[in-house]
Design an enzyme around this catalytic site. Sequence first.
Site, PDB file in Angstrom:
ATOM      1  N   ASP A 202       0.847  -1.199   0.000  1.00 57.44           N
ATOM      2  CA  ASP A 202       0.000   0.000   0.000  1.00 57.44           C
ATOM      3  C   ASP A 202       0.886   1.253   0.000  1.00 57.44           C
ATOM      4  O   ASP A 202       0.695   2.165  -0.810  1.00 57.44           O
ATOM      5  CB  ASP A 202      -0.913  -0.035   1.242  1.00 57.44           C
ATOM      6  CG  ASP A 202      -1.806   1.185   1.333  1.00 57.44           C
ATOM      7  OD1 ASP A 202      -2.932   1.147   0.806  1.00 57.44           O
ATOM      8  OD2 ASP A 202      -1.381   2.191   1.936  1.00 57.44           O
ATOM      9  N   LYS A 206       1.547   4.215  -2.994  1.00 58.25           N
ATOM     10  CA  LYS A 206       1.435   5.666  -2.740  1.00 58.25           C
ATOM     11  C   LYS A 206       2.744   6.387  -3.086  1.00 58.25           C
ATOM     12  O   LYS A 206       2.725   7.489  -3.631  1.00 58.25           O
ATOM     13  CB  LYS A 206       1.068   5.907  -1.276  1.00 58.25           C
ATOM     14  CG  LYS A 206      -0.346   5.457  -0.939  1.00 58.25           C
ATOM     15  CD  LYS A 206      -0.557   5.421   0.556  1.00 58.25           C
ATOM     16  CE  LYS A 206      -1.964   4.972   0.907  1.00 58.25           C
ATOM     17  NZ  LYS A 206      -2.115   4.652   2.323  1.00 58.25           N
ATOM     18  N   GLY A 303      -8.970   6.248   7.197  1.00 57.57           N
ATOM     19  CA  GLY A 303     -10.264   6.443   7.860  1.00 57.57           C
ATOM     20  C   GLY A 303     -11.308   6.911   6.859  1.00 57.57           C
ATOM     21  O   GLY A 303     -10.973   7.592   5.876  1.00 57.57           O
TER      22      GLY A 303
HETATM   23  P1  NAP Z   1     -14.550  -1.337   1.758  1.00 62.67           P
HETATM   24  O1  NAP Z   1     -15.082  -0.871   3.072  1.00 62.67           O
HETATM   25  O2  NAP Z   1     -14.118  -2.754   1.618  1.00 62.67           O
HETATM   26  O3  NAP Z   1     -15.665  -0.998   0.649  1.00 62.67           O
HETATM   27  C1  NAP Z   1     -15.610  -1.480  -0.667  1.00 62.67           C
HETATM   28  C2  NAP Z   1     -16.956  -1.245  -1.331  1.00 62.67           C
HETATM   29  O4  NAP Z   1     -16.854  -1.633  -2.711  1.00 62.67           O
HETATM   30  C3  NAP Z   1     -18.093  -2.065  -0.731  1.00 62.67           C
HETATM   31  O5  NAP Z   1     -19.276  -1.305  -0.687  1.00 62.67           O
HETATM   32  C4  NAP Z   1     -18.244  -3.227  -1.699  1.00 62.67           C
HETATM   33  O6  NAP Z   1     -19.575  -3.714  -1.789  1.00 62.67           O
HETATM   34  C5  NAP Z   1     -17.874  -2.576  -3.012  1.00 62.67           C
HETATM   35  N1  NAP Z   1     -17.308  -3.569  -3.923  1.00 62.67           N
HETATM   36  C6  NAP Z   1     -16.141  -4.236  -3.798  1.00 62.67           C
HETATM   37  N2  NAP Z   1     -15.966  -5.075  -4.827  1.00 62.67           N
HETATM   38  C7  NAP Z   1     -17.053  -4.941  -5.601  1.00 62.67           C
HETATM   39  C8  NAP Z   1     -17.470  -5.539  -6.820  1.00 62.67           C
HETATM   40  N3  NAP Z   1     -16.761  -6.484  -7.430  1.00 62.67           N
HETATM   41  N4  NAP Z   1     -18.651  -5.140  -7.370  1.00 62.67           N
HETATM   42  C9  NAP Z   1     -19.419  -4.206  -6.758  1.00 62.67           C
HETATM   43  N5  NAP Z   1     -19.061  -3.593  -5.610  1.00 62.67           N
HETATM   44  C10 NAP Z   1     -17.908  -3.960  -5.045  1.00 62.67           C
HETATM   45  O7  NAP Z   1     -13.274  -0.472   1.310  1.00 62.67           O
HETATM   46  P2  NAP Z   1     -12.895   1.022   1.793  1.00 62.67           P
HETATM   47  O8  NAP Z   1     -12.104   0.964   3.043  1.00 62.67           O
HETATM   48  O9  NAP Z   1     -14.091   1.891   1.713  1.00 62.67           O
HETATM   49  O10 NAP Z   1     -11.837   1.409   0.642  1.00 62.67           O
HETATM   50  C11 NAP Z   1     -12.267   1.704  -0.658  1.00 62.67           C
HETATM   51  C12 NAP Z   1     -11.098   2.295  -1.457  1.00 62.67           C
HETATM   52  O11 NAP Z   1     -10.630   3.466  -0.792  1.00 62.67           O
HETATM   53  C13 NAP Z   1      -9.886   1.367  -1.583  1.00 62.67           C
HETATM   54  O12 NAP Z   1      -9.274   1.584  -2.843  1.00 62.67           O
HETATM   55  C14 NAP Z   1      -8.959   1.848  -0.487  1.00 62.67           C
HETATM   56  O13 NAP Z   1      -7.600   1.608  -0.763  1.00 62.67           O
HETATM   57  C15 NAP Z   1      -9.233   3.342  -0.532  1.00 62.67           C
HETATM   58  N6  NAP Z   1      -8.904   4.052   0.701  1.00 62.67           N
HETATM   59  C16 NAP Z   1      -9.397   3.605   1.890  1.00 62.67           C
HETATM   60  C17 NAP Z   1      -9.080   4.313   3.041  1.00 62.67           C
HETATM   61  C18 NAP Z   1      -9.567   3.859   4.387  1.00 62.67           C
HETATM   62  O14 NAP Z   1      -9.083   4.399   5.385  1.00 62.67           O
HETATM   63  N7  NAP Z   1     -10.496   2.920   4.475  1.00 62.67           N
HETATM   64  C19 NAP Z   1      -8.280   5.449   2.974  1.00 62.67           C
HETATM   65  C20 NAP Z   1      -7.820   5.888   1.717  1.00 62.67           C
HETATM   66  C21 NAP Z   1      -8.136   5.172   0.589  1.00 62.67           C
HETATM   67  P3  NAP Z   1     -20.329  -4.414  -0.539  1.00 62.67           P
HETATM   68  O15 NAP Z   1     -20.498  -3.304   0.471  1.00 62.67           O
HETATM   69  O16 NAP Z   1     -21.615  -4.923  -1.060  1.00 62.67           O
HETATM   70  O17 NAP Z   1     -19.379  -5.486  -0.058  1.00 62.67           O
HETATM   71  N1  HSE Z   2      -5.051   1.188   4.344  1.00 59.42           N
HETATM   72  C1  HSE Z   2      -4.565   2.501   4.105  1.00 59.42           C
HETATM   73  C2  HSE Z   2      -3.704   2.957   5.269  1.00 59.42           C
HETATM   74  C3  HSE Z   2      -5.732   3.459   3.928  1.00 59.42           C
HETATM   75  O1  HSE Z   2      -3.749   2.314   6.325  1.00 59.42           O
HETATM   76  O2  HSE Z   2      -2.975   3.931   5.126  1.00 59.42           O
HETATM   77  C4  HSE Z   2      -5.301   4.768   3.382  1.00 59.42           C
HETATM   78  O3  HSE Z   2      -4.886   4.669   2.071  1.00 59.42           O
END
Ligand code: NAP
Ligand code: HSE
Length: 435
Positions: A202, A206, A303
């Site tokens: 990850d 970045k 987050g």
């Molecule tokens: P998450 O909670 O796992 O949510 C993923 C979402 O995408 C869920 O709603 C899931 O559907 C949907 N999804 C996944 N695969 C799918 C598919 N094949 N078809 C249709 N829908 C699908 O992930 P997240 O933490 O929100 O992260 C999302 C993105 O943001 C990632 O790229 C991550 O790297 C990035 N990000 C996350 C954070 C963080 O702190 N969490 C920070 C920065 C960037 P369901 O709900 O039905 O399972």
């Molecule tokens: N999983 C990632 C982290 C989310 O912990 O930094 C932000 O990209």
Amino acid sequence: MASVDVPVALLGYGTVGAAVNRLLTESADDIERATGHRLRLVKALVRDIDKERDYPPAGDVLTTDFREIADDPSIAVVAEVMGGLEPAGTHVLELLRGGKHVVSANKQLIARSGAKLFEAATSTGVQLRFEASVCAAIPVIKVLRESLVVTNVHRVLGIVNGTTNFVLTEMEGGKTYAQALAEAQERGYAEADPTDDVSGADAAAKMAILATVAFKSRFDLADVDYTGITEIDPADVNAARQLDMVIRLVGVAQHLDGHVDVRVHPALVDKQHPLAKVDGAFNAVMLQGDAIREITLEGPGAGGIETASAVIADITTVIGTMRTGFLQNDAAWRVLPKLPPGDNRSPFYFRMSVEDRPGALAQVADELARREISIARLLQHQNGDGAELHVVTHQARQGALEDALVALGELSSVHRRSRPLPVVSDRGVSELGWA
Ligand code: NAP
Ligand code: HSE
């Protein structure tokens, strides 16, 4: 002035997607006052419509049919917050080719497929923005692309993964690795599969994105040399404490003498250094360049709400710059070669168990001196019938140090040796003339 209605869609409605909808809803008036546009979530693609969700959207917003988004001409902007390479990659490509603007939080997709996606965006004249893919709430992409447009940034140093920083900080406070990682997952910091966080993948993605934007030449995940925190041993944490340092997962991208080197490794960070004070899921990025000397941006690096703020900032920039300006272009316009393996320079830490007898230390110093590696600090502890040496070097070529460690490993007086870890300190920065 009449407000413009902007229907928006999401790919994904998980931790980040639900937080985007919460912010769009709760801050709708603020966004409208600031931009003159009313952003309205009309569709969100998920896998399972019936799943229980934190901030359930209204009516028929959730769908499992991508066509309801791709084929709806009223939707001009889509935020990809689903993660993974597929089907996210195919969907984003189709949206861009179909003339929709896309903002993405997906660092793996941007770091691996950026060239192809930007080519598609350029061909249809739409924007692909990715602020949320790097360091969540910290606006580092905007600062690099806009504020520092005429600054020759030659080094980016940072903590760019919130999960590993949270785990390392909690371990310093006495939690086990497993307890700390489970808590990071519960708080929504970790990726759906936390392997990418703890393996360094990850952070590497970045750093590839930061290097591409900072040096205007494309670097992808394959160009980054990385290791994660899975092998960090309590002995490393203790040794760091005794040296008045902490262990952090540090990313470094350098543009030196026409070559570029991008890497992510656990490092010993001097407690006086700004990065040592970055705790929990916070991230920090230090930008070093000709005119600016050094700028440090620090803030929440993971987050839902934190990331959502960057997603919405990108959407508002898209609506504020549609069909004008340069920000829709690919940041990479030139090709810079990678630094040859082993030519990376840094101060390093390593430790080894040696026989406690006259001449053992001299042999270690001799193998290092032959390769022009100078010792900056040395600690020695009795360890059974031998001695444990903790060595911090001055700036050294990584290849030369690795050769020295191989030669030392062959000596009968050396029982065990660790792999080297880079050391981050202000002294290292000033030695290189960056501060
Ligand atoms: P998450 O909670 O796992 O949510 C993923 C979402 O995408 C869920 O709603 C899931 O559907 C949907 N999804 C996944 N695969 C799918 C598919 N094949 N078809 C249709 N829908 C699908 O992930 P997240 O933490 O929100 O992260 C999302 C993105 O943001 C990632 O790229 C991550 O790297 C990035 N990000 C996350 C954070 C963080 O702190 N969490 C920070 C920065 C960037 P369901 O709900 O039905 O399972
Ligand atoms: N999983 C990632 C982290 C989310 O912990 O930094 C932000 O990209």
